[in-house]
Design a protein around this motif. Structure first.
Motif, PDB file in Angstrom:
ATOM      1  N   HIS A 142      -6.580  14.800   2.814  1.00 54.77           N
ATOM      2  CA  HIS A 142      -6.331  13.357   2.827  1.00 54.77           C
ATOM      3  C   HIS A 142      -5.812  12.965   4.205  1.00 54.77           C
ATOM      4  O   HIS A 142      -4.936  13.615   4.769  1.00 54.77           O
ATOM      5  N   ARG A 143      -6.347  11.844   4.727  1.00 54.83           N
ATOM      6  CA  ARG A 143      -5.933  11.368   6.042  1.00 54.83           C
ATOM      7  C   ARG A 143      -4.662  10.538   5.950  1.00 54.83           C
ATOM      8  O   ARG A 143      -3.916  10.431   6.899  1.00 54.83           O
ATOM      9  N   SER A 144      -4.429   9.910   4.826  1.00 55.06           N
ATOM     10  CA  SER A 144      -3.242   9.060   4.689  1.00 55.06           C
ATOM     11  C   SER A 144      -2.404   9.537   3.519  1.00 55.06           C
ATOM     12  O   SER A 144      -2.938   9.943   2.493  1.00 55.06           O
ATOM     13  N   PRO A 145      -1.056   9.509   3.662  1.00 60.26           N
ATOM     14  CA  PRO A 145      -0.196   9.924   2.539  1.00 60.26           C
ATOM     15  C   PRO A 145      -0.448   9.121   1.291  1.00 60.26           C
ATOM     16  O   PRO A 145      -0.388   9.645   0.186  1.00 60.26           O
ATOM     17  N   ALA A 146      -0.757   7.821   1.447  1.00 59.88           N
ATOM     18  CA  ALA A 146      -0.980   6.980   0.263  1.00 59.88           C
ATOM     19  C   ALA A 146      -2.175   7.477  -0.529  1.00 59.88           C
ATOM     20  O   ALA A 146      -2.160   7.482  -1.761  1.00 59.88           O
TER      21      ALA A 146
END
Length: 203
Positions: A142-146
């Motif tokens: 995943h590129r973003s924590p969200a």
């Protein structure tokens, strides 16, 4: 406009039987309007088309199907976003979606390529990631924590920096080549089980 679910894409909920062409009065429906049974069914059919390069997952699971617009009786526009601008598979995706929709009674299918917002690997659904790993392809991180956080969770998110071997689960893996059978995958080898495997690169 009927759009695929936001975030990690998934297939729209199956709808009850609907005759193609019915419900055309909703042509040009605003994005906020509730989709009709026909719209949901067309989105489900298009979303179930296998990705031509990774047929273990569907276009909906890959997150490239952006939406379907009903223009009139038997007329639809489908929006697809390629995984990268020069993706050679986009033409095959368009042809496969057109074939499926026409086979279900849609007379006119126009497939448009939409480049904005750009597709990212965060749009691959959890089910798509599971299927990739099951097929021996390490899914992208995943590129973003969200995007990495489970739905409804709050607080810190653990980041996974290593590429996990899809065969044994070890993160002791090594890059052999930046490119594999397709440009979107890299070739790696696990130092624990010694098996080579593809890694779907993060975009």
């Amino acid at each position: 406009m009927v759009t695929a679910p936001a975030g990690p894409a998934g297939t729209a909920a199956p709808a009850g039987p609907a005759a193609p062409g019915a419900g055309a009065g909703s042509a040009g429906t605003a994005a906020s309007a509730a989709p009709t049974a026909l719209e949901r069914e067309l989105l489900r059919l298009a979303g179930a088309v296998p990705d031509p390069e990774l047929p273990v997952i569907s276009l909906a699971e890959l997150g490239v199907l952006r939406g379907i617009r009903l223009l009139g009786p038997g007329r639809v526009t489908v929006e697809l976003t390629p995984t990268w601008t020069a993706c050679p598979a986009i033409d095959t995706m368009a042809a496969d979606v057109t074939e499926v929709l026409k086979a279900h009674g849609v007379a006119e299918v126009e497939v448009r390529t939409v480049l904005s917002p750009a597709w990212t690997t965060d749009e691959i659904s959890p089910e798509g990631r599971r299927k990739l790993a099951e097929a021996g392809v390490a899914p992208p991180r995943h590129r973003s924590p969200a995007a990495a956080a489970p739905a409804g969770s709050a607080g810190p998110v653990a980041l996974e920096l290593g590429i996990r071997c899809p065969h044994c689960g070890s993160t002791d893996t090594r890059l052999l080549s930046r490119f594999s059978s397709t440009a979107c995958k890299a070739l790696r080898r696990c130092e624990s089980c010694r098996e080579p495997f593809d890694h779907f690169k993060e975009v």
